[in-house]
Design an enzyme around this catalytic site. Sequence first.
Site, PDB file in Angstrom:
ATOM      1  N   SER A 176       0.045  -1.060  -6.290  1.00 54.76           N
ATOM      2  CA  SER A 176       0.243  -2.271  -7.069  1.00 54.76           C
ATOM      3  C   SER A 176       0.967  -1.959  -8.361  1.00 54.76           C
ATOM      4  O   SER A 176       0.780  -0.894  -8.951  1.00 54.76           O
ATOM      5  CB  SER A 176      -1.106  -2.913  -7.399  1.00 54.76           C
ATOM      6  OG  SER A 176      -1.659  -3.486  -6.251  1.00 54.76           O
ATOM      7  N   HIS A 178       0.809  -1.210   0.000  1.00 50.53           N
ATOM      8  CA  HIS A 178       0.000   0.000   0.000  1.00 50.53           C
ATOM      9  C   HIS A 178       0.846   1.264   0.000  1.00 50.53           C
ATOM     10  O   HIS A 178       0.328   2.354  -0.204  1.00 50.53           O
ATOM     11  CB  HIS A 178      -0.976  -0.026   1.175  1.00 50.53           C
ATOM     12  CG  HIS A 178      -2.164  -0.889   0.880  1.00 50.53           C
ATOM     13  ND1 HIS A 178      -3.450  -0.508   1.089  1.00 50.53           N
ATOM     14  CD2 HIS A 178      -2.244  -2.130   0.342  1.00 50.53           C
ATOM     15  CE1 HIS A 178      -4.281  -1.467   0.709  1.00 50.53           C
ATOM     16  NE2 HIS A 178      -3.565  -2.468   0.266  1.00 50.53           N
ATOM     17  N   GLU A 221       5.700 -33.604   0.667  1.00 48.06           N
ATOM     18  CA  GLU A 221       4.508 -33.045   0.058  1.00 48.06           C
ATOM     19  C   GLU A 221       4.872 -32.418  -1.289  1.00 48.06           C
ATOM     20  O   GLU A 221       6.006 -32.003  -1.511  1.00 48.06           O
ATOM     21  CB  GLU A 221       3.937 -31.963   0.986  1.00 48.06           C
ATOM     22  CG  GLU A 221       3.368 -32.534   2.262  1.00 48.06           C
ATOM     23  CD  GLU A 221       1.936 -32.978   2.074  1.00 48.06           C
ATOM     24  OE1 GLU A 221       1.730 -34.093   1.562  1.00 48.06           O
ATOM     25  OE2 GLU A 221       1.023 -32.221   2.424  1.00 48.06           O
ATOM     26  N   LYS A 259     -14.041  -7.295  -8.252  1.00 48.11           N
ATOM     27  CA  LYS A 259     -13.242  -8.189  -9.093  1.00 48.11           C
ATOM     28  C   LYS A 259     -12.613  -9.314  -8.262  1.00 48.11           C
ATOM     29  O   LYS A 259     -12.603 -10.478  -8.683  1.00 48.11           O
ATOM     30  CB  LYS A 259     -12.152  -7.380  -9.802  1.00 48.11           C
ATOM     31  CG  LYS A 259     -11.482  -8.151 -10.922  1.00 48.11           C
ATOM     32  CD  LYS A 259     -10.714  -7.230 -11.854  1.00 48.11           C
ATOM     33  CE  LYS A 259     -10.058  -8.038 -12.949  1.00 48.11           C
ATOM     34  NZ  LYS A 259      -9.533  -7.199 -14.037  1.00 48.11           N
ATOM     35  N   ASP A 260     -12.112  -8.977  -7.077  1.00 47.80           N
ATOM     36  CA  ASP A 260     -11.526 -10.016  -6.217  1.00 47.80           C
ATOM     37  C   ASP A 260     -12.578 -11.042  -5.796  1.00 47.80           C
ATOM     38  O   ASP A 260     -12.267 -12.217  -5.612  1.00 47.80           O
ATOM     39  CB  ASP A 260     -10.882  -9.387  -4.972  1.00 47.80           C
ATOM     40  CG  ASP A 260      -9.528  -8.756  -5.288  1.00 47.80           C
ATOM     41  OD1 ASP A 260      -9.026  -8.971  -6.407  1.00 47.80           O
ATOM     42  OD2 ASP A 260      -8.980  -8.043  -4.426  1.00 47.80           O
TER      43      ASP A 260
HETATM   44  C1  HEM Z   1       0.964 -15.743   2.891  1.00 44.28           C
HETATM   45  C2  HEM Z   1       1.164 -15.518   1.641  1.00 44.28           C
HETATM   46  C3  HEM Z   1       0.920 -14.178   0.959  1.00 44.28           C
HETATM   47  C4  HEM Z   1      -0.110 -13.319   1.119  1.00 44.28           C
HETATM   48  C5  HEM Z   1      -1.306 -13.505   2.041  1.00 44.28           C
HETATM   49  C6  HEM Z   1       0.127 -12.205   0.234  1.00 44.28           C
HETATM   50  C7  HEM Z   1      -0.731 -11.125   0.104  1.00 44.28           C
HETATM   51  C8  HEM Z   1      -0.574 -10.145  -0.838  1.00 44.28           C
HETATM   52  C9  HEM Z   1      -1.572  -9.174  -1.180  1.00 44.28           C
HETATM   53  C10 HEM Z   1      -2.967  -9.072  -0.546  1.00 44.28           C
HETATM   54  C11 HEM Z   1      -1.057  -8.393  -2.177  1.00 44.28           C
HETATM   55  C12 HEM Z   1      -1.765  -7.288  -2.939  1.00 44.28           C
HETATM   56  C13 HEM Z   1      -2.646  -7.901  -4.039  1.00 44.28           C
HETATM   57  C14 HEM Z   1      -1.876  -8.522  -5.169  1.00 44.28           C
HETATM   58  O1  HEM Z   1      -1.076  -7.844  -5.842  1.00 44.28           O
HETATM   59  O2  HEM Z   1      -2.087  -9.719  -5.459  1.00 44.28           O
HETATM   60  C15 HEM Z   1       0.273  -8.835  -2.423  1.00 44.28           C
HETATM   61  C16 HEM Z   1       1.124  -8.264  -3.345  1.00 44.28           C
HETATM   62  C17 HEM Z   1       2.394  -8.733  -3.606  1.00 44.28           C
HETATM   63  N1  HEM Z   1       2.983  -9.877  -3.117  1.00 44.28           N
HETATM   64 FE1  HEM Z   1       2.163 -11.114  -1.773  1.00 44.28          FE
HETATM   65  N2  HEM Z   1       1.301 -12.405  -0.431  1.00 44.28           N
HETATM   66  C18 HEM Z   1       1.817 -13.591  -0.021  1.00 44.28           C
HETATM   67  C19 HEM Z   1       2.983 -14.148  -0.444  1.00 44.28           C
HETATM   68  C20 HEM Z   1       3.879 -13.562  -1.337  1.00 44.28           C
HETATM   69  C21 HEM Z   1       5.062 -14.169  -1.816  1.00 44.28           C
HETATM   70  C22 HEM Z   1       5.526 -15.552  -1.440  1.00 44.28           C
HETATM   71  C23 HEM Z   1       5.662 -13.276  -2.688  1.00 44.28           C
HETATM   72  C24 HEM Z   1       6.949 -13.420  -3.498  1.00 44.28           C
HETATM   73  C25 HEM Z   1       8.074 -13.835  -3.063  1.00 44.28           C
HETATM   74  C26 HEM Z   1       4.850 -12.126  -2.730  1.00 44.28           C
HETATM   75  C27 HEM Z   1       5.113 -10.996  -3.483  1.00 44.28           C
HETATM   76  C28 HEM Z   1       4.226  -9.970  -3.663  1.00 44.28           C
HETATM   77  C29 HEM Z   1       4.485  -8.835  -4.502  1.00 44.28           C
HETATM   78  C30 HEM Z   1       5.764  -8.554  -5.283  1.00 44.28           C
HETATM   79  C31 HEM Z   1       3.321  -8.054  -4.472  1.00 44.28           C
HETATM   80  C32 HEM Z   1       3.046  -6.781  -5.219  1.00 44.28           C
HETATM   81  C33 HEM Z   1       2.550  -7.278  -6.514  1.00 44.28           C
HETATM   82  C34 HEM Z   1       2.154  -6.253  -7.496  1.00 44.28           C
HETATM   83  O3  HEM Z   1       1.487  -5.320  -7.117  1.00 44.28           O
HETATM   84  O4  HEM Z   1       2.497  -6.489  -8.659  1.00 44.28           O
HETATM   85  N3  HEM Z   1       3.763 -12.324  -1.906  1.00 44.28           N
HETATM   86  N4  HEM Z   1       0.545  -9.916  -1.602  1.00 44.28           N
END
Ligand code: HEM
Lengths: 256, 406
Positions: free
Chosen positions: B218, B214, B286, B242-243
């Site tokens: 994004s 935030h 797994e 959308k989500d």
């Molecule tokens: C418990 C697991 C995770 C949760 C709950 C989570 C949650 C979120 C949420 C809610 C967003 C904003 C919505 C979206 O862009 O999809 C986000 C963005 C992002 N997440 Fe995660 N995430 C998780 C794991 C990860 C992992 C494993 C990575 C990579 C190593 C990651 C990298 C990113 C990145 C780079 C963004 C920004 C993406 C963009 O705006 O293009 N996340 N995450």
Amino acid sequence: MRTMRSLVIAAAAVLAGVTGVQAAGEKIELPDRNWSWQGPIGSFDRAELQRGLQVYTEICASCHSLRLVAYRNLEALGYGEEEIKAYALNYEIHDGPNDQGEMFTRPAIPSDRFVPPFPNEQAARASNNGAYPPDLSLMTKARKNGANHLFGLLMGYADEPPEGFELMDGMSYNRYFPGHQIAMPPPLYEGGVEYADGTEATVEQMAVDVTAFLAWTAEPELEERKSLGIWVLAYLAGLFVIMVAVKRRVWSDVKK
Amino acid sequence: MATRTEFKNPLIRWVDDRLPVFTYLDHEYNQFPMPKNLNYWWNFGALASVVLVLMIVTGIVLAMQYTAHVDLAFESVDRIRRDVNYGWLLQYIHMNGASMFFIVVFIHLFRGMYYGSYKAPRELLWMLGVVIVLLMMGTSFMGYVLPWGQMSFWGATVITNLFSAIPWVGDAIVTWLWGGFSVDNPTLNRFFALHYLLPFVLFAVVGLHVVAVHVTGSNNPTGIDVQAPRDTVSFHPYFTAKDSVGLVAFLMFFAAVVFFAPNLFGEPDNYIKANPLQTPAHIVPEWYFLPFYAILRAVPHKLLGVIAMFASIAVLFVLPWLDRSKVRSANYRPIHNGLFWIFLADCLFLGYIGANPAEGWFVWGGRIGTIWYFAHFLVLVPLVSMFERPRPLPASISEPVLKEKR
Ligand code: HEM
């Protein structure tokens, strides 16, 4: 996006492949029966389960325990309370201590779990040439393609091993058992039980019935699970249609 | 949080003046500007959050009925399925939820790779994501031990034994991890304690991750920055709507597995109670660990294998600095784009190798896959990012949306 789509399909294919991977070595082709409980709306056949219980009780129970199942669970097979009580009465349970501090035996009651044939693993091995007859409660879940494995195992005995096959003492040849030598002597033979419902007790009939019974002991929740699943999916499908409509409406004023 | 939102409700206003949680929610989940061109691959972060909550809720209820003792654990899980009202549902949701979590997070991660979301200014966000992956792995590994089936026991034995590869202190560390001289009751108890703890640590790190997203906002499929308000729409109602579409579709998939194929991702051996005297024919982890397991086994030296396995994740931490290209989205980077898909195929291939016994062609297959894995990050991505000529970028998010509609 086309590449992405084909990739997702490829990934699914690979995953499916991974879950079906066989151990290296000889690949055993199991029989492939249509079981009544398979498929999204499959359910058990009560008559089959009752006959299966009879096969288990009269044959398998002399070697195999069923320690995760309670007598009261037999209600799901369509038996009444009295019938279950009477069935449990056939078994003795070691219990105690009583208020004199002494251990005693008493007849089993519906809330008891199936009484095992042997008090412990050592006793079971001692009576079976050193081999251990495993507990059958979860058997169909504890083998790949469990129901067909079990059915194949029961059907797969051969009187004579193939030419040149070295069978160890006390072992039987079985087409479907890995390594083909099994310490369980062929448990089923024509007329091995006399079915209460008059069905003819062929080996195949008994194998089918006891497989069904053991599929039920492994997944007693199966019918409830599937019927609830249909409702859940139907509900979500309806919700999906609504959400798509809502999303379209909300986004209609955004200039693409 | 410069400007406060004006709320009509006096109670909300009273609270908000003293603790501006409502302003925060309004800013971050109502007005928050989102690029308007996000596709459905941007759903998966939200999905991961939902799964995390679901795992915590089902996990706590399971823990109320579970017994962490080597003599009782297997039976207690079976009793949950048999005797607890809807216990089978609870247990199957939690069991398959772990797989769902990894599916969703892996897609989320590859989405970030494809669109270059790891690049400035989102490096820290990305690194928090990698921390999340590591925490998830630890959590699910320990969770898998709890039902005390054959794979629980032997998986735990194999994985904890890896630490014995550490020179000098390895064996002492393993004994310390076990709380004894083999995987046994003390191991089970501490794994239970940690399995209960780690999801909350995970929750906190996810919180940081979300705060970080935030701050930067994004990324989007073009990879170019938001320039004007006409490039964005507010989070609510546009992305809540959308989500929700993606969430319901995902829940259908999840439900289909839970209700109709609950053991799809599982190993039959785990329905056999743990037996320290009987090693299963093939010990397989797994599915979500399989690529890493393949890397571990590809190296014919124990310590180096362990190092390679950890390095395969650690390398993700430095990805933002290995990729030197200023262009984020692979849509405008023809060579990098190709590399991405080959890399993805390589990961799936390694997963396939990991599921098979280390013999025959699987051995050198695993080695080639492993070499490609590291070469991708350490050689190909840096080189390509220096020499590749990207395709011309659109002037703004709104422009390609107007002209290049697919
Ligand atoms: C418990 C697991 C995770 C949760 C709950 C989570 C949650 C979120 C949420 C809610 C967003 C904003 C919505 C979206 O862009 O999809 C986000 C963005 C992002 N997440 Fe995660 N995430 C998780 C794991 C990860 C992992 C494993 C990575 C990579 C190593 C990651 C990298 C990113 C990145 C780079 C963004 C920004 C993406 C963009 O705006 O293009 N996340 N995450």
